[in-house]
Design an enzyme around this catalytic site. Structure first.
Site, PDB file in Angstrom:
ATOM      1  N   MET A   1     -11.157  -6.077   5.919  1.00 49.89           N
ATOM      2  CA  MET A   1     -10.311  -5.158   6.683  1.00 49.89           C
ATOM      3  C   MET A   1      -9.914  -5.800   8.008  1.00 49.89           C
ATOM      4  O   MET A   1     -10.770  -6.329   8.734  1.00 49.89           O
ATOM      5  CB  MET A   1     -11.060  -3.856   6.978  1.00 49.89           C
ATOM      6  CG  MET A   1     -11.399  -3.001   5.774  1.00 49.89           C
ATOM      7  SD  MET A   1      -9.995  -2.481   4.770  1.00 49.89           S
ATOM      8  CE  MET A   1      -8.952  -1.658   5.973  1.00 49.89           C
TER       9      MET A   1
ATOM     10  N   GLY B   1      -2.810   4.168   7.965  1.00 54.29           N
ATOM     11  CA  GLY B   1      -1.820   3.103   7.959  1.00 54.29           C
ATOM     12  C   GLY B   1      -1.263   2.920   9.371  1.00 54.29           C
ATOM     13  O   GLY B   1      -1.476   3.752  10.266  1.00 54.29           O
ATOM     14  N   GLY B   2      -0.569   1.843   9.577  1.00 59.29           N
ATOM     15  CA  GLY B   2       0.179   1.650  10.815  1.00 59.29           C
ATOM     16  C   GLY B   2      -0.649   1.280  12.034  1.00 59.29           C
ATOM     17  O   GLY B   2      -0.169   1.417  13.159  1.00 59.29           O
TER      18      GLY B   2
ATOM     19  N   HIS C   1      -1.395  -1.426  -4.127  1.00 56.77           N
ATOM     20  CA  HIS C   1      -2.655  -1.061  -3.485  1.00 56.77           C
ATOM     21  C   HIS C   1      -2.656   0.457  -3.264  1.00 56.77           C
ATOM     22  O   HIS C   1      -1.716   1.006  -2.690  1.00 56.77           O
ATOM     23  CB  HIS C   1      -2.742  -1.804  -2.153  1.00 56.77           C
ATOM     24  CG  HIS C   1      -4.012  -1.632  -1.400  1.00 56.77           C
ATOM     25  ND1 HIS C   1      -5.141  -2.403  -1.628  1.00 56.77           N
ATOM     26  CD2 HIS C   1      -4.349  -0.788  -0.390  1.00 56.77           C
ATOM     27  CE1 HIS C   1      -6.104  -2.047  -0.792  1.00 56.77           C
ATOM     28  NE2 HIS C   1      -5.652  -1.051  -0.030  1.00 56.77           N
TER      29      HIS C   1
ATOM     30  N   MET D   1     -12.276   4.261  -0.122  1.00 53.85           N
ATOM     31  CA  MET D   1     -12.890   4.495   1.198  1.00 53.85           C
ATOM     32  C   MET D   1     -13.596   5.838   1.113  1.00 53.85           C
ATOM     33  O   MET D   1     -13.189   6.835   1.734  1.00 53.85           O
ATOM     34  CB  MET D   1     -11.804   4.480   2.284  1.00 53.85           C
ATOM     35  CG  MET D   1     -11.303   3.077   2.578  1.00 53.85           C
ATOM     36  SD  MET D   1      -9.702   3.059   3.401  1.00 53.85           S
ATOM     37  CE  MET D   1      -8.647   3.176   1.969  1.00 53.85           C
TER      38      MET D   1
ATOM     39  N   HIS E   1      -8.545   0.982  -3.615  1.00 54.52           N
ATOM     40  CA  HIS E   1      -9.441   0.761  -2.469  1.00 54.52           C
ATOM     41  C   HIS E   1     -10.132   2.082  -2.172  1.00 54.52           C
ATOM     42  O   HIS E   1      -9.518   3.011  -1.646  1.00 54.52           O
ATOM     43  CB  HIS E   1      -8.574   0.278  -1.300  1.00 54.52           C
ATOM     44  CG  HIS E   1      -9.301   0.056  -0.027  1.00 54.52           C
ATOM     45  ND1 HIS E   1      -8.656  -0.205   1.166  1.00 54.52           N
ATOM     46  CD2 HIS E   1     -10.636   0.033   0.272  1.00 54.52           C
ATOM     47  CE1 HIS E   1      -9.545  -0.364   2.134  1.00 54.52           C
ATOM     48  NE2 HIS E   1     -10.753  -0.206   1.619  1.00 54.52           N
TER      49      HIS E   1
ATOM     50  N   GLY F   1       1.195  -1.947   4.180  1.00 59.67           N
ATOM     51  CA  GLY F   1       1.694  -0.581   4.042  1.00 59.67           C
ATOM     52  C   GLY F   1       2.922  -0.362   4.903  1.00 59.67           C
ATOM     53  O   GLY F   1       4.054  -0.376   4.424  1.00 59.67           O
TER      54      GLY F   1
ATOM     55  N   ASP G   1      -6.443  -6.600   4.509  1.00 58.65           N
ATOM     56  CA  ASP G   1      -5.841  -5.253   4.511  1.00 58.65           C
ATOM     57  C   ASP G   1      -5.854  -4.676   5.919  1.00 58.65           C
ATOM     58  O   ASP G   1      -6.922  -4.479   6.505  1.00 58.65           O
ATOM     59  CB  ASP G   1      -6.664  -4.364   3.555  1.00 58.65           C
ATOM     60  CG  ASP G   1      -6.116  -2.956   3.425  1.00 58.65           C
ATOM     61  OD1 ASP G   1      -5.057  -2.650   3.988  1.00 58.65           O
ATOM     62  OD2 ASP G   1      -6.782  -2.149   2.733  1.00 58.65           O
ATOM     63  N   GLY G   2      -4.655  -4.379   6.420  1.00 56.62           N
ATOM     64  CA  GLY G   2      -4.536  -3.683   7.705  1.00 56.62           C
ATOM     65  C   GLY G   2      -3.661  -4.439   8.681  1.00 56.62           C
ATOM     66  O   GLY G   2      -4.024  -5.531   9.127  1.00 56.62           O
ATOM     67  N   GLY G   3      -2.498  -3.876   8.982  1.00 60.40           N
ATOM     68  CA  GLY G   3      -1.605  -4.488   9.963  1.00 60.40           C
ATOM     69  C   GLY G   3      -0.999  -5.803   9.508  1.00 60.40           C
ATOM     70  O   GLY G   3      -0.503  -6.570  10.339  1.00 60.40           O
TER      71      GLY G   3
ATOM     72  N   MET H   1      -9.176   8.034   0.169  1.00 59.61           N
ATOM     73  CA  MET H   1      -9.993   8.417   1.342  1.00 59.61           C
ATOM     74  C   MET H   1     -10.547   9.823   1.119  1.00 59.61           C
ATOM     75  O   MET H   1      -9.851  10.692   0.581  1.00 59.61           O
ATOM     76  CB  MET H   1      -9.136   8.406   2.599  1.00 59.61           C
ATOM     77  CG  MET H   1      -8.422   7.077   2.828  1.00 59.61           C
ATOM     78  SD  MET H   1      -7.581   7.041   4.412  1.00 59.61           S
ATOM     79  CE  MET H   1      -6.637   5.516   4.268  1.00 59.61           C
TER      80      MET H   1
ATOM     81  N   SER I   1       0.860  -1.185   0.000  1.00 58.24           N
ATOM     82  CA  SER I   1       0.000   0.000   0.000  1.00 58.24           C
ATOM     83  C   SER I   1       0.891   1.227   0.000  1.00 58.24           C
ATOM     84  O   SER I   1       1.665   1.439   0.944  1.00 58.24           O
ATOM     85  CB  SER I   1      -0.883   0.015   1.244  1.00 58.24           C
ATOM     86  OG  SER I   1      -1.377   1.327   1.435  1.00 58.24           O
TER      87      SER I   1
ATOM     88  N   ASP J   1      -4.857   3.579  -1.677  1.00 56.62           N
ATOM     89  CA  ASP J   1      -5.937   3.888  -0.730  1.00 56.62           C
ATOM     90  C   ASP J   1      -6.494   5.283  -0.996  1.00 56.62           C
ATOM     91  O   ASP J   1      -5.778   6.271  -0.857  1.00 56.62           O
ATOM     92  CB  ASP J   1      -5.394   3.815   0.699  1.00 56.62           C
ATOM     93  CG  ASP J   1      -5.116   2.378   1.118  1.00 56.62           C
ATOM     94  OD1 ASP J   1      -6.060   1.570   1.065  1.00 56.62           O
ATOM     95  OD2 ASP J   1      -3.970   2.078   1.472  1.00 56.62           O
TER      96      ASP J   1
HETATM   97  C1  DX5 Z   1      -6.170   1.456   5.881  1.00 59.69           C
HETATM   98  C2  DX5 Z   1      -5.793   1.145   4.458  1.00 59.69           C
HETATM   99  C3  DX5 Z   1      -4.665   0.213   4.333  1.00 59.69           C
HETATM  100  C4  DX5 Z   1      -3.353   0.713   4.897  1.00 59.69           C
HETATM  101  C5  DX5 Z   1      -2.636  -0.468   5.402  1.00 59.69           C
HETATM  102  O1  DX5 Z   1      -7.338   2.203   5.887  1.00 59.69           O
HETATM  103  O2  DX5 Z   1      -6.887   0.585   3.756  1.00 59.69           O
HETATM  104  O3  DX5 Z   1      -4.472  -0.206   2.983  1.00 59.69           O
HETATM  105  O4  DX5 Z   1      -2.537   1.366   3.988  1.00 59.69           O
HETATM  106  O5  DX5 Z   1      -1.539  -0.022   6.118  1.00 59.69           O
HETATM  107  P1  DX5 Z   1      -0.871  -0.944   7.207  1.00 59.69           P
HETATM  108  O6  DX5 Z   1      -0.337  -2.144   6.468  1.00 59.69           O
HETATM  109  O7  DX5 Z   1       0.205  -0.081   7.769  1.00 59.69           O
HETATM  110  O8  DX5 Z   1      -1.928  -1.312   8.191  1.00 59.69           O
HETATM  111 ZN    ZN Z   2      -6.462  -0.312   1.751  1.00 59.65          ZN
END
Ligand code: DX5
Ligand code: ZN
Length: 238
Positions: free
Chosen positions: A151, A158-159, A47, A82, A80, A211, A189-191, A51, A22, A49
């Site tokens: 998710m 991120g993070g 990927h 959002m 993605h 990410g 996706d996520g962590g 937003m 990401s 993101d």
């Molecule tokens: C969060 C995003 C993710 C994000 C993941 O809303 O959809 O794609 O970039 O980042 P990490 O891998 O750091 O959780």
């Molecule tokens: Zn994402």
């Protein structure tokens, strides 16, 4: 110009499990270098993101950045969304170079219409579910989906810390897809990081968004390579 109904994506997805870095956690001033590094490391797709500051409390990128990324890479682009009212922007993201689009179930009142809008414009169509949204909500639309994005954090940043409840959710979705003979990919996706990717793979996910695990630090090529190697070891990996 839009692609005709039923057209395949411009860039095919890898057939097996794949890493989707990401770019949210990349250095946007050096984006082409960051993308080149993760490509060398074995990323299977990218990927992106998007937003809107409404569906999630953060703002990121729009179609012009997707178009610029498209010019720098031959990897498939996984966008993605959002955002609220994604129907207003789907064609623009696909024209900019998106090969896959995910919209959030929680943001879309007429999912069937939105999914078919994505497909009519020639991209792969997916639906993303927040951690609190049950997979049963997709039962009626599942045959129309190319992928489901589960998710493992609340979307927006991120993070964040990985929520392990996604593992059972992946297993349940894999079971439903197999019972019905459906081929939708499961994306998580996520962590996502080296310490949870093997369990996610065993549970039945095949697309792994990462990410901060890729871009936080000095060597995104090596970090992508380590995660891509876990993908390649297949569901038997521990
Ligand atoms: C969060 C995003 C993710 C994000 C993941 O809303 O959809 O794609 O970039 O980042 P990490 O891998 O750091 O959780
Ligand atoms: Zn994402």
């Amino acid at each position: 110009m839009s692609r005709p109904s039923g057209a395949r994506p411009r860039v095919p997805l890898p057939p097996g499990p794949a890493l989707a870095p990401s770019i949210l956690s990349a250095d946007f001033a050096r984006l082409a270098e960051e993308i080149a590094a993760v490509t060398e490391g074995g990323a299977g797709l990218l990927h992106l993101d998007v937003m809107d500051g409404h569906f999630v409390p953060n703002l990121t990128i729009g179609p012009p950045v997707v178009a610029s990324v498209r010019k720098t890479t031959s990897l498939p682009l996984d966008v993605h969304l959002m955002i609220e009212e994604p129907d207003r922007y789907i064609e623009r993201f696909i024209d900019a170079g998106a090969d896959m689009i995910s919209v959030h179930q929680e943001a879309v009142p007429h999912l069937h219409r939105t999914v078919h809008l994505i497909r009519e414009h020639g991209a792969l169509a997916g639906v993303a579910l927040n951690p609190a949204t049950p997979i049963a909500t997709l039962d009626d639309i599942l045959p129309d989906l190319d992928h489901v994005l589960l998710m493992s954090v609340n979307p927006g940043f991120g993070g964040q810390k990985f929520l392990p409840s996604v593992v059972a959710k992946i297993e349940a979705l894999r079971g439903r897809l197999e019972a019905r003979g459906l081929a939708a990919r499961i994306e998580v996706d996520g962590g996502v990081a080296a310490d949870n990717l093997p369990a996610l793979l065993r549970a039945g996910a095949t697309l792994f968004v990462a990410g901060s695990a890729v871009f936080d630090g000095k060597d995104p090529r090596a970090r992508a390579a380590a995660l891509a190697a876990l993908c390649e070891r297949g569901p038997g990996a521990r």
